[in-house]
Structures are given as structure tokens and as C-alpha cells.
Design a protein around this motif. Structure first.
Motif, short mmCIF file in Angstrom:
data_model
loop_
_atom_site.label_atom_id
_atom_site.label_comp_id
_atom_site.label_asym_id
_atom_site.label_seq_id
_atom_site.Cartn_x
_atom_site.Cartn_y
_atom_site.Cartn_z
N LEU A 27 0.81 -1.19 0.00
CA LEU A 27 -0.05 0.10 0.00
C LEU A 27 0.88 1.37 0.17
CD1 LEU A 27 -2.76 -1.03 2.45
CD2 LEU A 27 -2.96 -0.64 -0.05
N GLU A 28 1.93 1.22 0.70
CA GLU A 28 2.91 2.32 0.57
C GLU A 28 3.43 2.62 -0.66
OE1 GLU A 28 5.74 1.29 3.69
OE2 GLU A 28 4.52 2.17 5.13
N GLN A 29 3.91 1.53 -1.42
CA GLN A 29 4.38 1.63 -2.84
C GLN A 29 3.39 2.19 -3.81
OE1 GLN A 29 5.67 -2.30 -3.43
NE2 GLN A 29 7.65 -1.87 -2.84
N LEU A 30 2.07 1.63 -3.43
CA LEU A 30 0.88 1.84 -4.51
C LEU A 30 0.50 3.68 -4.20
CD1 LEU A 30 -1.55 -0.95 -4.04
CD2 LEU A 30 -0.01 -0.37 -6.16
N THR A 31 0.61 4.09 -3.09
CA THR A 31 0.32 5.37 -2.85
C THR A 31 1.37 6.26 -3.67
OG1 THR A 31 -0.79 4.69 -0.60
CG2 THR A 31 -0.10 6.97 -0.59
N GLN A 32 2.61 6.18 -3.17
CA GLN A 32 3.80 6.87 -3.70
C GLN A 32 3.64 7.04 -5.33
OE1 GLN A 32 7.11 4.70 -2.00
NE2 GLN A 32 7.22 5.69 -0.23
N GLN A 33 3.29 5.61 -5.78
CA GLN A 33 3.06 5.75 -7.35
C GLN A 33 1.97 6.51 -7.66
OE1 GLN A 33 3.19 1.68 -8.04
NE2 GLN A 33 5.03 1.39 -7.29
N GLN A 34 0.96 6.49 -7.18
CA GLN A 34 -0.38 7.37 -7.38
C GLN A 34 0.01 8.72 -7.27
OE1 GLN A 34 -2.74 6.15 -9.14
NE2 GLN A 34 -2.23 4.16 -8.71
N MET A 35 0.78 8.99 -5.98
CA MET A 35 0.90 10.57 -5.88
C MET A 35 2.06 10.94 -7.00
SD MET A 35 1.27 10.51 -1.61
CE MET A 35 2.39 11.91 -1.74
N ALA A 36 3.08 10.35 -7.38
CA ALA A 36 3.95 10.64 -8.38
C ALA A 36 3.08 10.77 -9.74
CB ALA A 36 5.10 9.57 -8.70
N CYS A 37 2.27 9.74 -10.10
CA CYS A 37 1.62 9.74 -11.41
C CYS A 37 0.63 11.23 -11.30
CB CYS A 37 0.69 8.96 -11.47
SG CYS A 37 -0.52 8.68 -12.77
N THR A 38 0.02 11.52 -10.20
CA THR A 38 -0.91 12.65 -9.93
C THR A 38 -0.01 13.83 -10.14
OG1 THR A 38 -2.42 11.40 -8.61
CG2 THR A 38 -2.11 13.84 -8.49
N LYS A 39 1.12 13.73 -9.61
CA LYS A 39 2.07 15.03 -9.89
C LYS A 39 2.41 15.33 -11.15
CE LYS A 39 6.21 17.11 -8.22
NZ LYS A 39 6.58 17.82 -9.58
N ALA A 40 2.86 14.09 -11.96
CA ALA A 40 3.21 14.11 -13.27
C ALA A 40 1.88 14.70 -14.19
CB ALA A 40 3.58 12.86 -13.63
N CYS A 41 0.86 14.15 -13.93
CA CYS A 41 -0.46 14.80 -14.76
C CYS A 41 -0.74 16.18 -14.55
CB CYS A 41 -1.34 14.11 -14.32
SG CYS A 41 -1.63 12.25 -15.05
N ILE A 42 -0.66 16.64 -13.03
CA ILE A 42 -0.98 18.01 -12.82
C ILE A 42 0.09 19.04 -13.69
CG2 ILE A 42 -0.65 19.88 -10.92
CD1 ILE A 42 -1.92 17.77 -9.28
N ASP A 43 1.51 18.39 -13.51
CA ASP A 43 2.56 19.35 -14.15
C ASP A 43 2.39 19.48 -15.62
OD1 ASP A 43 3.87 19.58 -11.67
OD2 ASP A 43 5.30 18.05 -12.07
#
Length: 109
Positions: A27-43
Motif C-alpha cells: 500500500l505504501e508503494q501504491l500510494t507513492q506511485q499514485q502521488m507521483a502519477c498525479t503530480k506528473a499529470c498536474i505538471d
């Protein structure tokens, strides 16, 4: 006697504790990856918004939209691959834990 019971309880709960650790890590890995993906999409969206202000023709608009879509697709593809890897790693760990637990149970007289 209490110490023996406590030790037996700790040993019997060990696989459950390991299972919780595996799930927590996943769950920690999935959360980190989702946050990174969200950040990339926002950028990408912010870059697209800035680029649109400088757009002066329909051709430029189409090219900007293609680049934006490609950037989002790449971000989502990476996130998907990382999510699948995290899930596969967790599955392998759970299967190994289950197999080890069954073997330990079966070997007891």
C-alpha cells in the motif's frame, strides 16, 4: 507457563504479522506511485495551459494536444507498470508466506 504460552502465541501470530507487513509495504508503494502519477499529470496540465497561451494556429493547437496526450499516456503507463509490479511482488510474498506456514504446520508432529 505464561512465558511458554506467550511465546507460542507470538509464534502463531508471526505469519499474520508478516502478512500485515507485506500489505503495508504494498500500500505504501501504491500510494507513492499514485502521488507521483498525479503530480506528473498536474505538471503536464500546467505546462499545457502555459503552452496554449502562446498557440497561434490550429496546427500548433493540434500538436500541443498530441504532445499533452502522449505525456499523460506515458505517465499512466509508468504508473500502471509500477502498480502491477508492486501487486505481483506482494502476491509472491503472500504465496511464499502461505507455503512456509503450511510446511511448518505439516512438519509438526
Amino acid at each position: 507457563m505464561f512465558q511458554d504460552m506467550s511465546k507460542a502465541l507470538d509464534q502463531s501470530m508471526s505469519p499474520f504479522k508478516e502478512l500485515v507487513d507485506i500489505q503495508t509495504k504494498m500500500l505504501e508503494q501504491l500510494t507513492q506511485q499514485q502521488m507521483a502519477c498525479t503530480k506528473a499529470c498536474i505538471d503536464a496540465t500546467m505546462q499545457q495551459t502555459q503552452a496554449l497561451q502562446e498557440c497561434s494556429s490550429a496546427e500548433q493547437l493540434v500538436e500541443l494536444q498530441k504532445a499533452y496526450a502522449s505525456q499523460l499516456e506515458a505517465s499512466l503507463t509508468v504508473a500502471n507498470e509500477n502498480n502491477l509490479k508492486a501487486l505481483a511482488d506482494a502476491q509472491a510474498s503472500v504465496e511464499k508466506l502461505a507455503q512456509d506456514s503450511f510446511e511448518a504446520f505439516a512438519s509438526k508432529p
